[in-house]
Design a protein around this motif. Structure first.
Motif, short mmCIF file in Angstrom:
data_model
loop_
_atom_site.label_atom_id
_atom_site.label_comp_id
_atom_site.label_asym_id
_atom_site.label_seq_id
_atom_site.Cartn_x
_atom_site.Cartn_y
_atom_site.Cartn_z
N ALA A 175 1.59 85.78 43.23
CA ALA A 175 1.90 85.23 42.02
C ALA A 175 3.24 84.57 41.89
O ALA A 175 4.22 85.00 40.98
N GLN A 210 -9.31 87.62 44.69
CA GLN A 210 -8.94 86.57 43.56
C GLN A 210 -8.27 85.29 44.43
O GLN A 210 -8.39 84.05 43.81
N ALA A 211 -7.25 85.79 45.02
CA ALA A 211 -6.80 84.46 45.78
C ALA A 211 -7.81 83.66 46.40
O ALA A 211 -7.50 82.31 46.57
N ALA A 220 -10.77 83.57 46.17
CA ALA A 220 -11.69 82.87 45.05
C ALA A 220 -11.27 81.69 44.30
O ALA A 220 -11.98 80.56 44.11
N ALA A 221 -10.00 81.74 44.14
CA ALA A 221 -9.27 80.49 43.38
C ALA A 221 -9.17 79.61 44.21
O ALA A 221 -9.24 77.91 43.92
N GLU A 253 6.77 71.76 35.66
CA GLU A 253 6.47 70.54 36.07
C GLU A 253 5.82 70.50 37.57
O GLU A 253 5.87 71.46 38.10
N ALA A 276 -5.82 73.32 39.13
CA ALA A 276 -6.41 74.35 38.60
C ALA A 276 -5.56 75.83 38.35
O ALA A 276 -5.43 76.28 37.40
N VAL A 277 -5.15 75.98 39.36
CA VAL A 277 -4.39 77.18 39.77
C VAL A 277 -2.95 77.02 38.76
O VAL A 277 -2.67 77.87 38.13
N ARG A 278 -2.38 75.95 38.92
CA ARG A 278 -1.22 75.57 37.84
C ARG A 278 -1.46 75.65 36.57
O ARG A 278 -0.87 76.04 35.66
N ALA A 279 -2.74 75.06 36.12
CA ALA A 279 -3.11 75.15 34.70
C ALA A 279 -3.49 76.70 34.15
O ALA A 279 -3.05 76.88 33.17
N ALA A 280 -3.85 77.57 35.26
CA ALA A 280 -4.32 78.61 34.88
C ALA A 280 -2.78 79.73 34.77
O ALA A 280 -2.78 80.46 34.13
N THR A 281 -1.88 79.36 35.54
CA THR A 281 -0.74 80.15 35.74
C THR A 281 0.56 79.59 35.01
O THR A 281 1.32 80.13 34.81
N LEU A 286 -0.35 81.97 46.77
CA LEU A 286 -0.70 82.30 45.68
C LEU A 286 -0.66 83.82 45.50
O LEU A 286 -0.64 84.46 44.34
N VAL A 287 -1.28 84.58 46.58
CA VAL A 287 -1.52 86.11 46.32
C VAL A 287 -0.19 86.82 45.70
O VAL A 287 -0.09 88.05 44.91
#
Ligand SMILES: Nc1ncnc2c1ncn2[C@@H]1O[C@H](COP(=O)(O)OP(=O)(O)OP(=O)(O)O)[C@@H](O)[C@H]1O
Ligand SMILES: [Mg+2]
Lengths: 286, 285
Positions: free
Chosen positions: B160, B125-126, B128-129, B38, B187-192, B157-158
């Protein structure tokens, strides 16, 4: 207690269109215990070098003072021949002292950086990484050492230009590097310890200025211990700077030195400094 | 994954957490439970104790054993395990102005033990995110406030993290930058699928982006639920009391005012609070 999330988020088809973030889904595997410390030291030194690369002004401005010491003080006292130096020109005698002094000046104000990092929130963020406090302080201490080492190289070059006959034996130069780094590790930890006590940049500046001169004049950097009054000899004996200068002189000029004792004292001083600064780091995090 | 069999795990749990600075009880018997997956919003006026609570959860402040757990790990006894699961963005803009964006992120890759061979790629990647590829090799001192916040997001985020902790991520940002930061968080939350614990003063943000919110006041949570539940609850109470404003449904801000008294600007928020908030609004450097 209220219920769990009302609308569980559905993972949308492609939240980051066209981007591969595969690695960000996997946490990195923790390093084994004994490899943690060298890795953190490596990380802190890398940051220090990157900063120096982006902004070299400090490197240049800090070269002025040692150059003046050697040029004016060194050349003048070489002519006066007032200080007994066992037959070597005074400027040669002075050069290792000035290397140690300029390295110490960098290290003794290193705590300012940690206070700045604390005020900027950077320290807090580092403390929320898998980095034990002692490892963070050790990393910072060696980062200060790297900074001092670069300064030492500059002073060695200035000294060589002024005609000081220094050794070029790579093994001895390695020893010089070790002495500079260990000494700076101690003085930077002294600085970070004071930072942990006074907690403010201005007060740390004051402390730094108050102790650099006594440390410098209460050492064998400018004159041999034998010409000091008794009480100053006692001060010098308790001053890690004296041991650093002794080692640097022995290695760079080939004078009689007590290398084992010098490195022993420097090592123990650095370790004690790291322990003291680490134990006070919590005050900076609060 | 660790805790109870049915339902999602508990990402954060605080049981009667208290923390004092001298005579100030910054956190005063806080009970908090954040469910895995959540986005939980911790709201409250200046000086409510949000930052202090977060500093307890992130192991920055010492807590008694058993009071704070992160995915089942005790913040007192298993600090290293807790830190490895956390991504933390503090209240101040805290990127290192003397380093480039990429170097800022790489530092965190290093201290989280990312092996050298995948470091550059992971850092890329971090960046880019959070859409910072183009600015990655500029010094962070040249970044705008919104860019610094996104950079800090990349730093967090790097590694994870399973739990992302954001202390007022949008304070001092303009509306567009605020939306930008939230878009990237979501977006990051949805992806991870990571859990997000966030504090904010902006009720519209809490309403829009948080699954559940806890309204904190004087060191404790005084109201807890989904934004809709809290709004509905206040509406029903006002109707029962006969104090409902003509037809208008209460907003989350009304709930906030109800909980914190009218003390949005007086009483609460001593000088230090205001000063630290202002400082946050400045850029790094
Ligand atoms: N380092 C500190 N030393 C002394 N008192 C502190 C310290 N940090 C916080 N406090 C006090 O603790 C109380 C809670 O502060 P905290 O920063 O947790 O509030 P907050 O909810 O995050 O407020 P804000 O919305 O302003 O960020 C305040 O009264 C504050 O003055
Ligand atoms: Mg706060």
């Amino acid at each position: 207690m209220s219920e769990a999330p009302a609308a569980p988020h559905t993972v949308s088809a492609d939240p980051l269109p066209g981007k591969d973030i595969g690695l960000l889904l996997r946490p990195p595997r923790p390093r084994a215990g004994w490899r943690l410390l060298p890795a953190r030291v490596d990380a802190m030194c890398a940051v220090e070098l990157q900063k120096l690369r982006h902004d070299r002004t400090e490197l240049y401005t800090r070269a002025v003072q040692p150059a003046l010491w050697l040029l004016i003080f060194g050349q003048t006292f070489t002519r006066i021949k007032a200080i007994p130096t066992d037959g070597i020109p005074y400027i040669d005698y002075l050069a290792p002292g000035i290397i140690a002094q300029s390295a110490m000046f960098i290290a003794i104000f290193y705590g300012i950086q940690i206070i700045w990092e604390r005020d900027a929130g950077i320290l807090n963020k580092l403390l929320v990484t898998p980095t034990p406090r002692a490892a963070l302080i050790t990393g910072k201490a060696f980062a200060a050492g790297v900074k001092s080492l670069i300064q030492a190289v500059v002073v060695v070059v200035i000294a060589a230009v002024l005609g000081v006959a220094l050794t070029w034996n790579p093994l001895k130069l390695l020893g010089v590097a070790a002495a500079v780094i260990l000494g700076s590790a101690f003085f930077s930890c002294l600085s970070m310890t004071i930072a942990g006590i006074v907690l403010s940049r201005d007060r740390l500046m004051g402390f730094g200025q108050a102790i650099t001169m006594p440390l410098f004049f209460g050492s064998n950097a400018l004159y041999p211990v034998s010409v000091m009054p008794g009480w100053l000899q006692a001060v010098s004996l308790a001053n890690p700077l004296s041991y650093q200068v002794d080692a640097l002189r022995g290695l760079l000029l080939g004078t009689h030195a007590h290398l084992a004792a010098d490195f022993g004292v420097l090592f123990v001083a650095a370790a004690a400094g790291i322990a003291a600064a680490s134990s006070l780091l919590g005050r900076l995090a609060r | 994954m660790t805790a109870n069999v049915e339902g999602p795990a508990e990402a954060v749990s605080c049981a009667q957490l208290s923390y004092s600075f001298g005579a100030t009880n910054a956190v005063d018997g806080l009970d908090l439970s954040v469910v895995e997956g959540e986005t939980f919003g911790l709201l409250g006026p200046n000086g409510a104790g949000k930052t202090t609570a977060i500093r307890c959860i992130t192991t920055l402040l010492p807590v008694p054993a058993g009071t704070v757990r992160v995915f089942g790990h005790d913040a007192a006894g298993e600090q290293m395990a807790v830190r490895r699961m956390l991504g933390y963005v503090p209240q101040q803009l805290s990127a290192d102005a003397g380093l480039t964006g990429r170097e800022n992120v790489a530092l965190f890759a290093r201290v989280f033990d990312v092996p050298r061979r995948e470091r550059a790629e992971r850092v890329g990647q971090a960046l880019a995110a959070v859409d910072l590829e183009d600015a990655a090799d500029r010094l962070a001192s040249t970044y705008s406030g919104g860019m610094v916040r996104r950079l800090e997001l990349a730093q967090a985020l790097v590694s994870a993290p399973r739990l992302l902790i954001l202390d007022e991520p949008t304070i001092g940002l303009d509306p567009i930058a605020r939306t930008g930061v939230w878009d990237h968080i979501n977006a990051v939350r949805a992806a991870t699928g990571m859990t997000v614990l966030v504090t904010t003063h902006y009720m519209d943000e809490a309403d829009q982006y948080c699954d559940r919110v806890g309204l904190m006041h004087r060191g404790r949570i005084r109201a807890l639920g989904t934004p809709a539940e809290l709004r509905r609850g206040l509406g029903e109470r006002r109707r029962a009391e006969g104090t409902a404003a003509s037809g208008a449904l209460p907003t989350l801000e009304d709930v906030f005012r109800d909980v914190a008294g009218s003390g949005l600007d007086d009483k609460s928020g001593d000088f230090r609070d205001v000063r630290s908030t202002r400082r946050t609004a400045h850029r790094v450097g």
